[in-house]
Design a protein around this motif. Structure first.
Motif, PDB file in Angstrom:
ATOM      1  N   ILE A 195     -14.196  -3.198  11.993  1.00 15.91           N
ATOM      2  CA  ILE A 195     -14.603  -4.282  10.854  1.00 15.91           C
ATOM      3  C   ILE A 195     -14.219  -3.935   9.823  1.00 15.91           C
ATOM      4  CG2 ILE A 195     -16.491  -5.252  10.027  1.00 15.91           C
ATOM      5  CD1 ILE A 195     -18.130  -4.604  12.441  1.00 15.91           C
ATOM      6  N   ALA A 196     -13.428  -5.203   8.499  1.00 14.28           N
ATOM      7  CA  ALA A 196     -12.743  -4.701   7.990  1.00 14.28           C
ATOM      8  C   ALA A 196     -13.649  -4.841   6.267  1.00 14.28           C
ATOM      9  CB  ALA A 196     -11.678  -5.684   7.814  1.00 14.28           C
ATOM     10  N   ASP A 197     -14.665  -3.411   6.689  1.00 16.31           N
ATOM     11  CA  ASP A 197     -14.791  -2.759   5.014  1.00 16.31           C
ATOM     12  C   ASP A 197     -14.020  -2.426   4.388  1.00 16.31           C
ATOM     13  OD1 ASP A 197     -17.308  -4.102   6.354  1.00 16.31           O
ATOM     14  OD2 ASP A 197     -18.183  -2.499   5.917  1.00 16.31           O
ATOM     15  N   ILE A 198     -13.695  -2.811   2.940  1.00 14.80           N
ATOM     16  CA  ILE A 198     -12.379  -1.795   2.461  1.00 14.80           C
ATOM     17  C   ILE A 198     -11.934  -2.180   1.277  1.00 14.80           C
ATOM     18  CG2 ILE A 198      -9.700  -1.807   1.995  1.00 14.80           C
ATOM     19  CD1 ILE A 198      -9.801  -4.118   4.932  1.00 14.80           C
ATOM     20  N   SER A 237      -0.822  -2.769  -5.202  1.00 13.74           N
ATOM     21  CA  SER A 237       0.798  -2.272  -6.289  1.00 13.74           C
ATOM     22  C   SER A 237      -0.703  -1.435  -6.882  1.00 13.74           C
ATOM     23  CB  SER A 237       1.229  -3.011  -6.722  1.00 13.74           C
ATOM     24  OG  SER A 237       2.576  -4.117  -5.803  1.00 13.74           O
ATOM     25  N   GLY A 238       0.391   0.100  -6.740  1.00  9.40           N
ATOM     26  CA  GLY A 238      -0.549   0.670  -7.907  1.00  9.40           C
ATOM     27  C   GLY A 238      -2.356   1.689  -7.538  1.00  9.40           C
ATOM     28  N   CYS A 239      -2.984   0.972  -6.264  1.00  5.39           N
ATOM     29  CA  CYS A 239      -4.067   0.892  -6.583  1.00  5.39           C
ATOM     30  C   CYS A 239      -4.329   2.319  -4.690  1.00  5.39           C
ATOM     31  CB  CYS A 239      -4.298  -0.004  -5.563  1.00  5.39           C
ATOM     32  SG  CYS A 239      -4.694  -1.357  -6.981  1.00  5.39           S
ATOM     33  N   VAL A 240      -4.923   2.427  -4.712  1.00  5.17           N
ATOM     34  CA  VAL A 240      -5.613   3.711  -3.327  1.00  5.17           C
ATOM     35  C   VAL A 240      -6.873   2.360  -2.940  1.00  5.17           C
ATOM     36  CG1 VAL A 240      -6.976   5.433  -2.464  1.00  5.17           C
ATOM     37  CG2 VAL A 240      -5.234   5.639  -4.426  1.00  5.17           C
ATOM     38  N   VAL A 241      -5.911   2.605  -1.499  1.00  6.39           N
ATOM     39  CA  VAL A 241      -6.743   1.931  -0.490  1.00  6.39           C
ATOM     40  C   VAL A 241      -7.622   3.097   0.102  1.00  6.39           C
ATOM     41  CG1 VAL A 241      -6.401   0.353   1.626  1.00  6.39           C
ATOM     42  CG2 VAL A 241      -5.208  -0.216  -0.387  1.00  6.39           C
ATOM     43  N   THR A 242      -8.636   2.380   0.510  1.00 10.85           N
ATOM     44  CA  THR A 242      -9.344   3.038   1.438  1.00 10.85           C
ATOM     45  C   THR A 242     -10.680   2.708   2.670  1.00 10.85           C
ATOM     46  OG1 THR A 242     -11.353   3.994   0.007  1.00 10.85           O
ATOM     47  CG2 THR A 242      -9.668   5.233  -0.409  1.00 10.85           C
ATOM     48  N   PRO A 243     -11.377   3.253   2.978  1.00 10.00           N
ATOM     49  CA  PRO A 243     -12.823   2.497   3.945  1.00 10.00           C
ATOM     50  C   PRO A 243     -13.386   2.249   2.934  1.00 10.00           C
ATOM     51  CG  PRO A 243     -11.804   4.119   4.892  1.00 10.00           C
ATOM     52  CD  PRO A 243     -11.019   4.128   4.398  1.00 10.00           C
ATOM     53  N   GLY A 244     -14.287   1.669   2.505  1.00  5.49           N
ATOM     54  CA  GLY A 244     -15.501   0.908   1.699  1.00  5.49           C
ATOM     55  C   GLY A 244     -16.553   2.431   2.227  1.00  5.49           C
ATOM     56  N   LEU A 245     -16.659   2.360   0.772  1.00  6.25           N
ATOM     57  CA  LEU A 245     -17.985   3.706   0.739  1.00  6.25           C
ATOM     58  C   LEU A 245     -19.521   3.587   1.281  1.00  6.25           C
ATOM     59  CD1 LEU A 245     -16.710   5.156  -2.615  1.00  6.25           C
ATOM     60  CD2 LEU A 245     -16.189   5.209  -0.219  1.00  6.25           C
ATOM     61  N   VAL A 246     -20.096   4.719   1.432  1.00  6.25           N
ATOM     62  CA  VAL A 246     -21.802   4.634   2.450  1.00  6.25           C
ATOM     63  C   VAL A 246     -22.542   5.483   1.997  1.00  6.25           C
ATOM     64  CG1 VAL A 246     -22.443   4.467   4.786  1.00  6.25           C
ATOM     65  CG2 VAL A 246     -20.028   3.547   4.874  1.00  6.25           C
ATOM     66  N   ASN A 247     -23.458   4.397   0.452  1.00  7.85           N
ATOM     67  CA  ASN A 247     -24.718   5.456   0.770  1.00  7.85           C
ATOM     68  C   ASN A 247     -25.716   5.377   1.415  1.00  7.85           C
ATOM     69  OD1 ASN A 247     -26.203   6.880  -1.040  1.00  7.85           O
ATOM     70  ND2 ASN A 247     -26.615   4.799  -2.796  1.00  7.85           N
ATOM     71  N   THR A 248     -25.502   6.949   1.724  1.00  8.88           N
ATOM     72  CA  THR A 248     -26.780   6.930   3.008  1.00  8.88           C
ATOM     73  C   THR A 248     -27.921   7.301   2.568  1.00  8.88           C
ATOM     74  OG1 THR A 248     -26.348   9.284   3.035  1.00  8.88           O
ATOM     75  CG2 THR A 248     -25.346   7.674   4.480  1.00  8.88           C
ATOM     76  N   HIS A 249     -28.198   7.333   1.121  1.00  5.36           N
ATOM     77  CA  HIS A 249     -30.142   7.257   0.663  1.00  5.36           C
ATOM     78  C   HIS A 249     -29.803   7.274  -0.738  1.00  5.36           C
ATOM     79  CE1 HIS A 249     -33.799   9.703   0.510  1.00  5.36           C
ATOM     80  NE2 HIS A 249     -33.592   9.872  -0.924  1.00  5.36           N
ATOM     81  N   ILE A 288       1.586  -1.097  -0.585  1.00  7.90           N
ATOM     82  CA  ILE A 288      -0.298  -0.242   0.017  1.00  7.90           C
ATOM     83  C   ILE A 288       0.772   1.088  -0.017  1.00  7.90           C
ATOM     84  CG2 ILE A 288      -1.923   1.367   1.164  1.00  7.90           C
ATOM     85  CD1 ILE A 288      -2.489  -1.513   2.376  1.00  7.90           C
ATOM     86  N   ASP A 289       0.916   2.094  -1.098  1.00  9.16           N
ATOM     87  CA  ASP A 289       1.731   3.178  -1.058  1.00  9.16           C
ATOM     88  C   ASP A 289       0.754   4.246  -1.223  1.00  9.16           C
ATOM     89  OD1 ASP A 289       4.350   1.935  -1.820  1.00  9.16           O
ATOM     90  OD2 ASP A 289       3.541   2.190  -4.198  1.00  9.16           O
ATOM     91  N   TYR A 290      -0.807   3.929  -1.473  1.00  6.70           N
ATOM     92  CA  TYR A 290      -1.462   5.309  -1.232  1.00  6.70           C
ATOM     93  C   TYR A 290      -3.117   4.799  -0.448  1.00  6.70           C
ATOM     94  CZ  TYR A 290       1.386   5.929  -5.063  1.00  6.70           C
ATOM     95  OH  TYR A 290       2.297   6.466  -6.289  1.00  6.70           O
ATOM     96  N   GLY A 291      -2.854   5.740   0.608  1.00  6.11           N
ATOM     97  CA  GLY A 291      -4.032   4.789   1.719  1.00  6.11           C
ATOM     98  C   GLY A 291      -4.736   5.686   2.372  1.00  6.11           C
ATOM     99  N   LEU A 292      -5.598   6.268   2.661  1.00  8.59           N
ATOM    100  CA  LEU A 292      -6.272   7.582   3.586  1.00  8.59           C
ATOM    101  C   LEU A 292      -7.722   6.109   4.457  1.00  8.59           C
ATOM    102  CD1 LEU A 292      -8.332   9.607   0.780  1.00  8.59           C
ATOM    103  CD2 LEU A 292      -6.304  10.241   2.249  1.00  8.59           C
ATOM    104  N   THR A 293      -7.808   6.997   5.947  1.00  2.97           N
ATOM    105  CA  THR A 293      -7.888   6.277   6.958  1.00  2.97           C
ATOM    106  C   THR A 293      -9.377   6.117   7.259  1.00  2.97           C
ATOM    107  OG1 THR A 293      -7.918   7.915   7.900  1.00  2.97           O
ATOM    108  CG2 THR A 293      -6.064   5.816   7.985  1.00  2.97           C
ATOM    109  N   GLY A 294      -9.585   7.297   5.912  1.00  7.56           N
ATOM    110  CA  GLY A 294     -10.948   8.114   6.248  1.00  7.56           C
ATOM    111  C   GLY A 294     -12.218   9.192   6.793  1.00  7.56           C
ATOM    112  N   THR A 295     -10.900   9.487   8.093  1.00  7.20           N
ATOM    113  CA  THR A 295     -11.021  10.446   9.136  1.00  7.20           C
ATOM    114  C   THR A 295     -11.418  11.663   8.626  1.00  7.20           C
ATOM    115  OG1 THR A 295      -8.671  10.426   9.740  1.00  7.20           O
ATOM    116  CG2 THR A 295      -9.321   8.958  10.856  1.00  7.20           C
TER     117      THR A 295
END
Length: 488
Positions: free
Chosen positions: A383-386, A51-63, A9-16
């Motif tokens: 929980i591992a929603d990734i 490799s060559g990816c961005v890792v984030t929490p899984g996205l949450v669609n609220t409506h 993982i070179d590029y990751g955002l924790t979501g905070t």
């Protein structure tokens, strides 16, 4: 298998809210994040290469409105503002949504969301009628379960149907309050799981508090929901019509009025909230009431741009949503991320919103609005929603900060995603889903809807004139035709 290592993982955002970054690796054990950092694989450990990816929490669609996935670009609604669009699209087509059509429509919408990084979706389904010979709630839960996505049903409807100027429309479905609440209770008893790792929840969600229930019923609905441990949701202040209605009838703006009906608090979230003044936004922040920000649909319908940035700055709960595909033909989270980023800056200046804030709305913000305290952020114990986004396409080349690609490039291409450690997207595909077959089904049911609409129009024109001068084919005639029609 719910234990593995995501490495390289070179590029990751924790979501905070702070936009924290991560790099190295994420170890998942039994569906939860065990470690983050520069980790070495364990013997026999499954490896997911980022490799060559961005890792984030899984996205949450609220409506969302999944039934609208087969109502995209309806000609009568393409250039109509909200109220006319409602009349010409969902409230014209709802009698022809049979069980197969709903299943196909839900599958389309869920696939679109999954392939753009969504791991949790809330669907606000508001059409429940004794005209149907099936329960839409069961259909939606079954389709979500088949694809492995985390799913919240905001069970809509109401005790009053919305009225529109076209008398030929079928009457909007409605239910007496006791039947409305009893149906929600049955659905919750079958599907609602309040546990932290739940993948199935139910919320109480009258379509609008202004037009679809009597004012005296709102407090009863709120007490019912809280007594059952269910959250509250609805549309609110989507355009000026909501504000004018409550000012004229109650002498108050919508948020102020709902405060008196026990309809504010951390267990409540509203979709849209475009027409909120600063005092209302402040009240939302102070009470912890959430916003499902729907930038694309609000722009597509000409309704405006919600003050989501102001609510965020006040420390309030903001989440991101795509809304129904009938008012937003690109109903995916990648497009929603970019739309929000661009629209707020276009109208309020470049300081209005940072890309990291958008990612927070679509992850931690969404999880908190829906009441999931253990998803939405990448940190040990969660929980591992990734989501693992592929950024190899040309639109991502040349980025000085590749971590922001899912927000900035206008579309999100997913390589892998996981819900509770279970892989639901692998190498850009949804395991077990025949996309070509889904496309064929989509074309077929959409053609059927178009033909049924033509038949309804022909019925209206062929009926004898009425002495009161109104449209000759009443909604009652159309419903009788709908019930008798043998749909292929």
């Amino acid at each position: 298998m719910t234990s593995f290592l995501i490495n390289n993982i070179d590029y990751g955002l924790t979501g905070t809210r702070e936009g924290e970054r991560l790099s190295g690796a994420i170890r998942v054990h039994d569906g939860r994040i065990a470690e983050i950092g520069h980790l070495q694989p364990l013997e026999g450990e499954r490896i997911v290469d980022a490799s060559g990816c961005v890792v984030t929490p899984g996205l949450v669609n609220t409506h969302h409105h999944l039934f609208q996935s087969v109502l995209k670009a309806v000609p009568e609604g393409m250039n109509a503002p909200l109220d006319d669009w409602l009349m010409n699209v969902p409230y014209s087509y709802w009698p022809r949504i049979d069980e197969e059509t709903l299943r196909v429509s839900a599958r389309i919408g869920l696939a679109e969301l999954l392939l753009t990084g969504t791991t949790t979706v809330c669907d606000h389904h508001y059409v429940y009628s004794d005209h149907y010979d099936y329960d839409p709630a069961d259909v939606l839960f079954e389709e979500a379960e088949a694809l492995g996505i985390r799913f919240v049903l905001a069970r809509g409807g109401g005790t009053k149907g919305r009225s529109f100027p076209d008398p030929s429309l079928p009457p909007s479905p409605s239910e007496p309050l006791d039947k409305f609440l009893a149906s929600i209770e049955r659905t919750a008893n079958r599907w609602h799981d309040p546990s932290p790792g739940s993948s199935r929840r139910v919320a109480v969600a009258p379509t609008t508090p202004t037009f679809n229930v009597d004012a005296g019923e709102l407090a009863d609905i709120a007490r019912f929901a809280r007594g059952k441990g269910l959250r509250l949701h609805s549309h609110l202040s989507e355009n000026r019509t909501y504000v004018d209605f409550t000012l004229a009838k109650y002498g108050k703006r919508p948020v102020d009025w709902l405060a008196e009906q026990q309809w504010l608090g951390p267990d409540v979230w509203f979709a849209h909230l475009v027409e909120c003044d600063r005092d209302e936004v402040r009240m939302l922040a102070e009470t912890g009431t959430g916003m499902a920000h729907c930038p694309q649909a609000n722009a597509r319908l000409g309704s405006g741009i919600a003050p989501a940035d102001i609510l965020h700055d006040l420390g309030g709960r903001v989440s991101l949503a795509v809304d129904g595909a009938g008012a937003n033909e690109a109903a995916d989270m990648g497009a929603a991320l970019y739309s929000a980023f661009a629209l707020h800056r276009a109208t309020k200046g470049v300081q209005a919103l940072q890309a990291e804030s958008l990612l927070n709305w679509a992850t931690e913000g969404g999880a908190k609005v829906l009441g999931f305290e253990e998803i939405g952020v990448l940190r040990p114990g969660m929980i591992a929603d990734i989501a693992v986004f592929d950024i190899s396409a040309p639109r991502n080349m040349g980025l000085h900060d590749p971590a922001l690609a899912p927000v900035l490039t206008g579309a999100a291409s997913l390589r892998h995603s996981f819900v509770g450690g279970q892989q639901i997207v692998q190498d850009g595909s949804i395991p077990g889903l025949d996309l070509a077959g889904l496309g064929s089904d989509a074309r077929r049911v959409t053609r059927q809807l178009i033909e049924r609409r033509k038949e309804m129009t022909a019925l209206s024109r062929a009926a004898p004139p009425r002495p009161d001068g109104k449209s000759p084919a009443s909604g009652r005639h159309i419903l009788m035709w709908s019930r008798s029609c043998q749909c292929p």
